[in-house]
Design a protein around this motif. Structure first.
Motif, PDB file in Angstrom:
ATOM      1  N   VAL A 577       0.873  -1.171   0.000  1.00  0.00           N
ATOM      2  CA  VAL A 577       0.000   0.000   0.000  1.00  0.00           C
ATOM      3  C   VAL A 577       0.909   1.219   0.000  1.00  0.00           C
ATOM      4  O   VAL A 577       1.837   1.307   0.819  1.00  0.00           O
ATOM      5  CB  VAL A 577      -0.931   0.019   1.228  1.00  0.00           C
ATOM      6  N   TYR A 578       0.663   2.157  -0.902  1.00  0.00           N
ATOM      7  CA  TYR A 578       1.559   3.322  -0.989  1.00  0.00           C
ATOM      8  C   TYR A 578       0.786   4.564  -1.383  1.00  0.00           C
ATOM      9  O   TYR A 578      -0.288   4.497  -1.972  1.00  0.00           O
ATOM     10  CB  TYR A 578       2.708   3.065  -1.973  1.00  0.00           C
ATOM     11  N   ARG A 579       1.361   5.683  -1.032  1.00  0.00           N
ATOM     12  CA  ARG A 579       0.776   6.972  -1.408  1.00  0.00           C
ATOM     13  C   ARG A 579       1.868   7.862  -1.977  1.00  0.00           C
ATOM     14  O   ARG A 579       2.893   8.102  -1.323  1.00  0.00           O
ATOM     15  CB  ARG A 579       0.117   7.655  -0.218  1.00  0.00           C
ATOM     16  N   LEU A 580       1.643   8.342  -3.186  1.00  0.00           N
ATOM     17  CA  LEU A 580       2.534   9.312  -3.815  1.00  0.00           C
ATOM     18  C   LEU A 580       1.942  10.706  -3.635  1.00  0.00           C
ATOM     19  O   LEU A 580       0.725  10.863  -3.425  1.00  0.00           O
ATOM     20  CB  LEU A 580       2.705   8.997  -5.299  1.00  0.00           C
ATOM     21  N   PRO A 581       2.757  11.744  -3.708  1.00  0.00           N
ATOM     22  CA  PRO A 581       2.266  13.108  -3.464  1.00  0.00           C
ATOM     23  C   PRO A 581       1.067  13.451  -4.348  1.00  0.00           C
ATOM     24  O   PRO A 581       1.093  13.247  -5.561  1.00  0.00           O
ATOM     25  CB  PRO A 581       3.478  13.986  -3.812  1.00  0.00           C
ATOM     26  N   GLY A 582       0.008  13.950  -3.697  1.00  0.00           N
ATOM     27  CA  GLY A 582      -1.163  14.422  -4.422  1.00  0.00           C
ATOM     28  C   GLY A 582      -2.027  13.324  -5.000  1.00  0.00           C
ATOM     29  O   GLY A 582      -2.934  13.614  -5.801  1.00  0.00           O
ATOM     30  N   GLN A 583      -1.786  12.064  -4.636  1.00  0.00           N
ATOM     31  CA  GLN A 583      -2.544  10.961  -5.216  1.00  0.00           C
ATOM     32  C   GLN A 583      -3.234  10.159  -4.113  1.00  0.00           C
ATOM     33  O   GLN A 583      -2.821  10.191  -2.952  1.00  0.00           O
ATOM     34  CB  GLN A 583      -1.617  10.047  -6.028  1.00  0.00           C
ATOM     35  N   PRO A 584      -4.274   9.420  -4.481  1.00  0.00           N
ATOM     36  CA  PRO A 584      -4.907   8.539  -3.490  1.00  0.00           C
ATOM     37  C   PRO A 584      -4.005   7.345  -3.181  1.00  0.00           C
ATOM     38  O   PRO A 584      -2.994   7.109  -3.856  1.00  0.00           O
ATOM     39  CB  PRO A 584      -6.195   8.098  -4.174  1.00  0.00           C
ATOM     40  N   LEU A 585      -4.370   6.587  -2.190  1.00  0.00           N
ATOM     41  CA  LEU A 585      -3.633   5.377  -1.847  1.00  0.00           C
ATOM     42  C   LEU A 585      -3.744   4.362  -2.982  1.00  0.00           C
ATOM     43  O   LEU A 585      -4.800   4.225  -3.614  1.00  0.00           O
ATOM     44  CB  LEU A 585      -4.184   4.768  -0.558  1.00  0.00           C
ATOM     45  N   GLN A 586      -2.649   3.663  -3.242  1.00  0.00           N
ATOM     46  CA  GLN A 586      -2.620   2.619  -4.260  1.00  0.00           C
ATOM     47  C   GLN A 586      -2.341   1.276  -3.567  1.00  0.00           C
ATOM     48  O   GLN A 586      -1.792   1.229  -2.462  1.00  0.00           O
ATOM     49  CB  GLN A 586      -1.518   2.901  -5.293  1.00  0.00           C
ATOM     50  N   HIS A 587      -2.684   0.200  -4.268  1.00  0.00           N
ATOM     51  CA  HIS A 587      -2.621  -1.122  -3.643  1.00  0.00           C
ATOM     52  C   HIS A 587      -2.169  -2.145  -4.668  1.00  0.00           C
ATOM     53  O   HIS A 587      -2.599  -2.118  -5.827  1.00  0.00           O
ATOM     54  CB  HIS A 587      -4.021  -1.475  -3.110  1.00  0.00           C
ATOM     55  N   TYR A 588      -1.264  -3.040  -4.226  1.00  0.00           N
ATOM     56  CA  TYR A 588      -0.776  -4.081  -5.128  1.00  0.00           C
ATOM     57  C   TYR A 588      -0.551  -5.348  -4.304  1.00  0.00           C
ATOM     58  O   TYR A 588      -0.057  -5.293  -3.180  1.00  0.00           O
ATOM     59  CB  TYR A 588       0.537  -3.653  -5.795  1.00  0.00           C
ATOM     60  N   THR A 589      -0.902  -6.499  -4.874  1.00  0.00           N
ATOM     61  CA  THR A 589      -0.798  -7.769  -4.162  1.00  0.00           C
ATOM     62  C   THR A 589       0.104  -8.729  -4.908  1.00  0.00           C
ATOM     63  O   THR A 589      -0.014  -8.874  -6.133  1.00  0.00           O
ATOM     64  CB  THR A 589      -2.188  -8.431  -3.998  1.00  0.00           C
ATOM     65  N   THR A 590       1.002  -9.393  -4.168  1.00  0.00           N
ATOM     66  CA  THR A 590       1.805 -10.483  -4.714  1.00  0.00           C
ATOM     67  C   THR A 590       1.450 -11.749  -3.948  1.00  0.00           C
ATOM     68  O   THR A 590       1.617 -11.812  -2.724  1.00  0.00           O
ATOM     69  CB  THR A 590       3.315 -10.207  -4.557  1.00  0.00           C
ATOM     70  N   ALA A 591       0.941 -12.744  -4.670  1.00  0.00           N
ATOM     71  CA  ALA A 591       0.555 -14.004  -4.024  1.00  0.00           C
ATOM     72  C   ALA A 591       1.809 -14.829  -3.743  1.00  0.00           C
ATOM     73  O   ALA A 591       2.395 -15.410  -4.660  1.00  0.00           O
ATOM     74  CB  ALA A 591      -0.420 -14.774  -4.916  1.00  0.00           C
ATOM     75  N   ILE A 592       2.225 -14.864  -2.504  1.00  0.00           N
ATOM     76  CA  ILE A 592       3.405 -15.623  -2.112  1.00  0.00           C
ATOM     77  C   ILE A 592       3.310 -15.926  -0.624  1.00  0.00           C
ATOM     78  O   ILE A 592       2.870 -15.080   0.164  1.00  0.00           O
ATOM     79  CB  ILE A 592       4.706 -14.841  -2.436  1.00  0.00           C
TER      80      ILE A 592
END
Length: 896
Positions: A577-592
């Motif tokens: 889960v990450y947030r870059l300046p001026g942007q909404p939260l982003q989400h990425y999943t790695t199945a491991i």
């Protein structure tokens, strides 16, 4: 283990009884009221608290009819204690307030022995109420008054107990050095006073238990051994049994600590000693309940360590005696303790079950010994415990027993029964205001709903458990639980299951912004809880500069060039889960799987430090890059404003410097991003340094040292390192013999330093006692730095801007060792800490530190950017291409 709490209650009771015995001889007390008072004490001793309340209320009526205010005050104080046991907190508050008001009216008797005895007891009771409510400052003040009253009454036992209470309050407030000093004063009182040897033995026993509760296990062991020697010489079987029991508990804690820091070979001797002490405690016990408690602790240890046959044989000895115990709270919890151990034994039969303290519903793979009760017999034991608790009108015991029955139904997949009983346990905890146990059954309800496919209901239940944990987070560091308590087993899973559900992706559905925000709030709170668990105290949290706005949102306002990155290791996947300046939260999943992630991280760190497998280093560094950086590469490039990557690292990721991650062509250090680590956003005091001048206090040890049985090699370039700092900044120097705790404290108190730079050996560990920096003739532990560097706990403007720890390393084999680094960073009160994850050549360190300070001196660079450029200088200008040399330096905390 129930005995930990039991002995604390015994100590509390002895103090109550002592005050009672002083007062009952007062002629003004009516005979009937005096007899009722004693009868109530008897019921209290038998743990029939509700009956004690009834009898004491009758005694109160008698004292009131006699217009005996001192007698009334004593009864009200006793009532408050009983109400606390029953979870009737409002009545407990009212009773102790009435007691103290009555004592205020006895102005003419304030110097008499009876008055002082009752007054001290009432203050001690009020302090316990403050403590139970998390009001540690109030508890400390009240216990100080109680100590003074006991001193005036010449009651050494009371002085010892109230002083120990003070030490625990000081520890909870984060004042570890003062807590240790207070316990040291208690020891001196016991050694210097012309006391009865039996009182000295008892005092040392109390003191040894307090040291264990505060985490000072070696000191606890020494004190209990000293107490045991006296009690044995005096032939005091009951006290000897109690001391042996607690020696077993301390040895067990030493074993647990050895396992936690990766030294399993050191655990076995402690386990052997613990079992021997439990056996001796049982043989010397004079009361059946004490004998059974010792055996139950032995059973619990045998079960936990997988010694199934020995445990089954021991259960055959315990079972008939357990059924003959009289009804009482200790009997209820003895039954619960037994059932938990028996469940653990049955779980050990499952070869896939690694930890019997974790929940499982997998079937048994082996046939259990016939001596072990089956599931229905365990349910009957719990039903008996529930009935006994109801007979006692003991709602707390009943809530525990109901919840444990729900857990048993969960294990046997009887979902509806488990849910119904767990709901009863929750209702019971609400009636007695017991959040410290309520979260356990909220968590259990979440598991039940999750297993039945009710995701919204499970999230609601887990969220309730999370909120309850937040409300009692300070209590969890200090209470002695009625059943065995382990942070990793009994707290951490609540956070992780909630995060897992919140971030769960489904076909056609991704987590919402609200769910992403809640997930990082929860994982951030977990990082905070881990550090507080390590430090054994609550910590001062940062405040957002924008009111109630979440920290992850407000950071963008303070530093619009920072990207906040949360990699989260879950059982079946790695979430980003990450947030870059001026942007909404982003989400990425790695199945491991979690174990694959952790093995990769272990291999990566090993290959860096060993320097013998460059191909493995690049392979593993690229793998971790693909998990954590690759998913946001495109967004970073598109944003084009990010200067600093701020990582809130989880679990084993904290052992890896993020700068070593590799995209297949370049390390992350070679990219235009500074890197910073936030142990928890709640602990980052994000503000730029005030002023441009650097005032640096430097301290170092260049010579070889031998301290506390450990050898430390010379650091020849320490002098050069400190001279390079002196060339660019105003400094005060403490080198070798001058680097002492006292001199460091004097310099801090007298100077106005923005930076403290320490160049010496040091080690980070998940064990606070194994986390230290080396002064010339002593080890400065993590808890020492709080009082050395933080001048005002409440005034953040007085904190050190930057603490630099050069030549330190993380303990080998300790997967949670970087908790020590985070703990030191937080404990010291510095806004930022720069340190190394492993010890490197002090010649290259001297170069890096010179480059770092050159870039800090009047400059527009942040601390993170200065460190980044200094590492790049090592890499490019000085030719240190191996990550072993340039990678271990990390910045923790405020990166500005």
């Amino acid at each position: 283990m129930i005995t930990r709490r039991y002995h604390r209650l015994v100590a509390f009771f002895l103090l109550t009884l002592l005050s009672f015995m002083v007062v009952v001889n007062r002629p003004a007390l009516s005979a009937d009221a005096r007899q009722l008072l004693q009868a109530g004490v008897n019921y209290y001793e038998q743990e029939q608290f509700a009956t004690a309340v009834e009898v004491w209320n009758q005694a109160l009526a008698g004292f009131t009819a006699q217009d005996d205010e001192l007698g009334q005050a004593l009864v009200q104080s006793n009532l408050s204690v009983a109400y606390q046991h029953l979870g009737r907190w409002e009545e407990a508050e009212e009773a102790i307030a009435t007691s103290l008001n009555l004592l205020q009216s006895e102005q003419s008797n304030t110097s008499t022995q009876p008055f002082l005895a009752v007054f001290a007891k009432a203050l001690n009771t009020q302090g316990r109420l403050h403590w139970s409510g998390g009001r540690f400052d109030d508890a400390l003040d009240t216990w100080r008054q109680a100590t003074l009253a006991y001193q005036q009454a010449n009651d050494i036992r009371g002085v010892v107990l109230s002083s120990i209470n003070q030490a625990e309050a000081l520890q909870a407030l984060g004042l570890s050095v003062q807590a240790e000093a207070t316990l040291g004063n208690v020891y001196e009182v016991l050694q210097q006073q012309p006391l009865e040897p039996s009182l000295v033995a008892t005092g040392l026993w109390y003191l040894g238990n307090a040291q264990r509760r505060l985490g000072y296990l070696n000191q606890s062991h020494e004190l209990l051994q000293e107490s045991l020697a006296i009690a044995t010489s005096l032939d005091l079987p009951s006290l000897t049994s109690s001391i042996l029991l607690d020696l077993g508990n301390t040895n067990r804690a030493l074993s647990d600590r050895a396992i936690a820091i990766g030294k399993a070979d050191e655990a076995q001797p402690h386990q052997t000693d613990a079992i021997a002490h439990y056996q001796q405690a049982a043989s010397r016990a004079t009361l059946p309940i004490h004998q059974i408690q010792a055996r139950l602790n032995q059973l619990s240890l045998l079960a936990e360590t997988g010694q199934t046959s020995d445990a089954a044989e021991l259960w055959l000895q315990i079972q008939p005696d357990l059924t003959r115990l009289p009804t009482g709270r200790s009997t209820v919890f003895a039954t619960l303790n037994a059932v938990r151990s028996l469940i653990c034994l049955r779980q050990q039969l499952n070869s896939a079950q690694a930890d019997c303290l974790q929940q499982t519903t997998q079937p048994e793979l082996e046939q259990p010994p016939p001596s072990l009760p089956d599931w229905s017999e365990l349910a009957q034991l719990l039903a008996t415990a529930i009935q006994q608790a109801r007979t006692l009108q003991d709602s707390r015991s009943e809530a525990f027993a109901l919840g444990q029955l729900g857990e048993l139904y969960e294990l046997t997949r009887q979902w509806s029964e488990a849910q119904a009983v767990t709901q009863q346990a929750l209702l019971k905890t609400e009636t007695i205001q017991a959040p410290d146990i309520r979260y356990r059954w909220e968590w259990q309800m979440g598991r039940l709903l999750e297993k039945q496919g009710d995701r919204p209901g499970a999230i609601a239940a887990y969220t309730a458990a999370f909120e309850t944990l937040k409300s009692v987070r300070s209590d969890l560091l200090t209470i002695n639980s009625d059943v065995q308590f382990s942070f990793r087993s009994n707290v951490e899973p609540v956070y992780r299951r909630l995060v897992s559900l919140l971030l769960q992706s489904e076909v056609g559905r991704e987590p919402s912004q609200d769910e992403l925000k809640q997930a990082i709030e929860v994982i951030d709170a977990l990082q905070l809880a881990e550090i507080e668990n390590f430090l054994r105290c609550t910590v001062v949290q940062a405040t957002t500069p924008f009111g109630t706005e979440p920290l992850v949102d407000s950071i963008g306002r303070v530093d619009p060039t920072a990207a906040i990155i949360y990699p989260i290791i879950l059982e079946d996947r790695l979430e980003l889960v990450y947030r870059l300046p001026g942007q909404p939260l982003q989400h990425y999943t790695t199945a491991i799987a979690q174990h694959q992630v952790e093995q990769t991280l272990t291999d990566l760190r090993t290959s860096i430090v060993a320097r013998n497998r460059p191909e493995m280093l690049l392979e593993k560094a690229t793998q971790v890059y693909d998990w954590i950086i690759r998913p946001l590469e495109a967004d970073l490039a598109a944003t084009n404003t990010v200067k600093t990557l701020v990582f809130v690292l989880d679990g084993a990721l904290r052992n890896i410097p993020m700068s070593v991650l590799h995209d297949g062509e370049r390390y992350l250090i070679e990219k235009p991003y500074a890197v910073a680590i936030a142990p928890s956003l709640q602990l980052v005091d994000l503000q730029p340094p005030s002023g441009n001048s650097l005032e640096v206090l430097t301290a170092g040890v260049s010579e070889a040292r031998q301290i506390e049985g450990q050898s430390f090699s010379p650091l020849a370039n320490v002098t050069n390192e400190l001279q390079q700092i002196e060339a660019v900044a105003s400094t005060e120097l403490l080198l070798n013999q001058e680097f002492t705790r006292t001199n460091l404290q004097q310099q801090i108190d007298s100077g106005d330093f923005s930076i403290v730079h320490v160049a010496t050996h040091g080690q980070f560990s998940s064990d606070p006692d194994a986390t230290f920096i080396v002064a010339y003739s002593e080890l400065l532990k993590s808890q020492d730095l709080n009082d050395l560097l933080r001048t005002d706990l409440q005034d953040r403007s007085s904190f050190i801007e930057l603490l630099v720890l050069s030549a330190c390393e993380t303990a080998q084999g300790d997967e949670r060792a970087t908790l020590g680094l985070a703990g030191i960073a937080v404990r010291a009160g510095a806004r930022s800490t720069v340190s190394t994850l492993w010890q490197v050549s002090d010649s290259s360190t001297a170069i890096l530190m010179g480059e770092f300070y050159n870039r800090l001196t009047p400059s527009t660079l942040t601390k993170a950017e200065a460190l980044h450029q200094a590492q790049l200088a090592l890499f490019n200008e000085y030719g240190y291409r191996s990550p072993y040399i340039w990678a271990p330096y990390v910045l923790v905390g405020n990166w500005l």
